[in-house]
Enzyme design. Structure first.
Site, mmCIF file in Angstrom:
data_model
loop_
_atom_site.group_PDB
_atom_site.id
_atom_site.type_symbol
_atom_site.label_atom_id
_atom_site.label_comp_id
_atom_site.label_asym_id
_atom_site.label_seq_id
_atom_site.Cartn_x
_atom_site.Cartn_y
_atom_site.Cartn_z
ATOM 1 N N HIS A 1 35.837 31.883 46.009
ATOM 2 C CA HIS A 1 36.802 30.767 46.057
ATOM 3 C C HIS A 1 37.631 31.168 45.150
ATOM 4 C CE1 HIS A 1 37.974 27.349 47.043
ATOM 5 N NE2 HIS A 1 38.456 26.705 46.483
ATOM 6 N N HIS B 1 31.033 21.423 40.304
ATOM 7 C CA HIS B 1 31.900 21.871 39.517
ATOM 8 C C HIS B 1 31.949 20.735 38.212
ATOM 9 C CE1 HIS B 1 36.572 22.118 39.684
ATOM 10 N NE2 HIS B 1 36.063 20.946 40.159
ATOM 11 N N GLU C 1 41.753 15.648 37.983
ATOM 12 C CA GLU C 1 41.496 15.709 39.180
ATOM 13 C C GLU C 1 41.743 14.817 40.355
ATOM 14 O OE1 GLU C 1 39.150 18.474 40.974
ATOM 15 O OE2 GLU C 1 38.377 19.770 39.208
ATOM 16 N N HIS D 1 38.155 12.393 40.687
ATOM 17 C CA HIS D 1 37.244 13.300 39.855
ATOM 18 C C HIS D 1 37.879 13.571 38.349
ATOM 19 C CE1 HIS D 1 36.448 14.878 44.056
ATOM 20 N NE2 HIS D 1 35.656 13.336 44.251
ATOM 21 N N HIS E 1 31.242 17.604 40.988
ATOM 22 C CA HIS E 1 31.964 16.535 42.275
ATOM 23 C C HIS E 1 32.013 18.192 43.537
ATOM 24 C CE1 HIS E 1 35.409 18.383 39.905
ATOM 25 N NE2 HIS E 1 35.818 18.478 40.802
HETATM 26 FE FE LIG Z 1 37.796 20.351 41.162
#
Ligand SMILES: [Fe+2]
Length: 427
Positions: free
Chosen positions: A279, A322, A328, A353, A359
């Protein structure tokens, strides 16, 4: 990273080199080959990324560590204010006065542990703005409470021992820090301090911005000052405990919070610190950026997640678990977002976050993505999610926390409490 002055007892094993790229595995084969986030990591472990710098930081500064652990960090209860702070003076306002100051030796402390014995002494700047630094005096006389770990979202902590020995268990392995040695605990890393030889005392410098690095040499020449090989990092060491209740204490904007979790945070079986597989970092979807004066590190990025094709092979396709040094804030304009299947993240809603808050996909999304047949797949049809990402620690207003009545009290629990260990010591 203790300076290597002495022989170290055998249970502490180190790799040499400051800021080098390292790999460590406590069980052979626990590190995936050729990918960071394969669809099924070895031994039934979860992959989790710890971002030490912005995704887009220049290569020579970029610091990221991939962890392979029994359960992701996101599986914990909500954080609440930690009200057993003992002698800490965290959060005290700073006074700026012109007088010369000098202190007599600070007292030893036979009563408090590492957390309760942290005295905030001086500082400048603001962890919320990722500017400046904090200076602490520590004095502790007993081990940290059983089944308790601490991490700081505020910065890297450089610990300078003056008296006594620190036995520090970290997510990445174990460290023994003796007088005349120093240790740096990076932002976000959980650790637990015990005192094998009684009371300890010393100094801490917390750097709210960036990371510690080695000084340039200049006219001194190539052998002066500190050298890369003077520093060591631990090797992977893990406990397998998914039944005990742990307290995770977080130093966040110079206040302490605590959350509970039903598993040890020291369950990292392997890690490595440095992709057509995997990803991608979300930075590839950046539309607009508001740069800071530091290359690659934004005051604010505007990132979108439009409908797109996923074609990666042997990859866990949703965002990985992560902990990010950046904040974020996400919103959804329409449709469904691919990392959250539970329906809690809805159009016109939002999520935040913040710095080092763990999360990742919720339990049902993880299950589906781990079993999915990896054909080319169009996701996000009819949806548009976006993110405001910032290098700064974001505060939230009273309106946002209470007045608007939109906060989901069970968000964390609903998303991650259903995650179960799948770890097997051999594949
Ligand atoms: Fe994130």
């Amino acid at each position: 990273m203790p300076v290597t002055n002495f022989q170290t007892p055998e249970k502490y094993q180190y790799l040499n080199g400051f800021l080098n790229y390292h790999e460590a595995e406590a069980i052979e084969g626990a590190l995936p080959l050729g990918a960071n986030s394969p669809q099924k990591p070895p031994l039934g472990l979860y992959a989790e990324k710890l971002s030490g710098t912005a995704f887009t930081a220049p290569r020579h500064e970029n610091q990221q560590t991939w962890l392979y652990r029994v359960l992701p960090s996101a599986t914990h209860s909500a954080f609440v204010a930690y009200d057993d702070a003992g002698a800490t003076t965290l959060g005290s306002p700073l006074k700026h006065i012109p007088n010369q100051l000098r202190w007599d030796p600070f007292d030893l402390d036979h009563e408090h542990d590492w957390v309760r014995g942290l005295r905030y002494a001086a500082g400048a700047g603001d962890p919320g703005m990722k500017t400046g630094l904090g200076i602490y005096i520590y004095a502790a006389g007993r081990d940290m409470d059983a089944n308790t770990a601490l991490y700081s979202s505020d910065g890297d902590m450089l610990i300078v021992g003056q008296h006594g020995v620190l036995d520090i268990q970290t997510e990445l392995g174990r460290l023994l820090v003796r007088p005349n040695e120093i240790v740096v605990i990076p932002r976000g890393i959980k650790y637990r301090v015990t005192l094998p030889e009684g009371p300890v005392r010393g100094y801490i410098l917390e750097l709210y911005q960036g990371h510690f690095t080695l000084p340039e040499l200049g006219p001194i020449g190539s052998n002066g000052l500190a050298n890369v090989r003077d520093f060591q990092v631990p090797t992977a060491h893990f406990d397998e405990d998914t039944t005990t209740t742990w307290s995770i204490i977080n130093k966040y904007n110079n206040e302490l919070y605590v959350a509970k979790q039903g598993h040890t945070p020291f369950d990292v079986v392997a890690w490595h610190g440095s992709t057509s597989f995997d990803h991608p970092d979300p930075s590839i979807y950046t539309v607009l950026t508001g740069p800071s004066d530091h290359p690659g590190t934004a005051i604010a990025d505007f990132v979108i997640f439009p409908p797109r094709w996923l074609v990666q092979e042997d990859t866990f396709r949703p965002p990985w678990y992560h902990r990010n040094t950046m904040s974020e804030f996400m919103g959804l304009i329409c449709g469904d977002y691919d990392a959250k299947a539970g329906g809690g993240f809805r159009a016109a809603g939002a999520s935040l976050h913040n710095v080092m808050s763990a999360h990742g996909p919720d339990a049902s999304t993880w299950q589906k993505a781990s079993e999915a047949v990896l054909q080319p797949q169009k996701i996000g049809e009819g949806s548009m999610a976006f993110m405001f990402e910032s290098s700064l620690m974001l505060g939230v207003t009273q309106w946002g926390l209470e007045t608007c009545h939109k906060i989901q009290p069970a968000y964390s629990e609903e998303s991650w409490s259903g995650l179960r260990p799948h770890f097997k010591r051999s594949s």
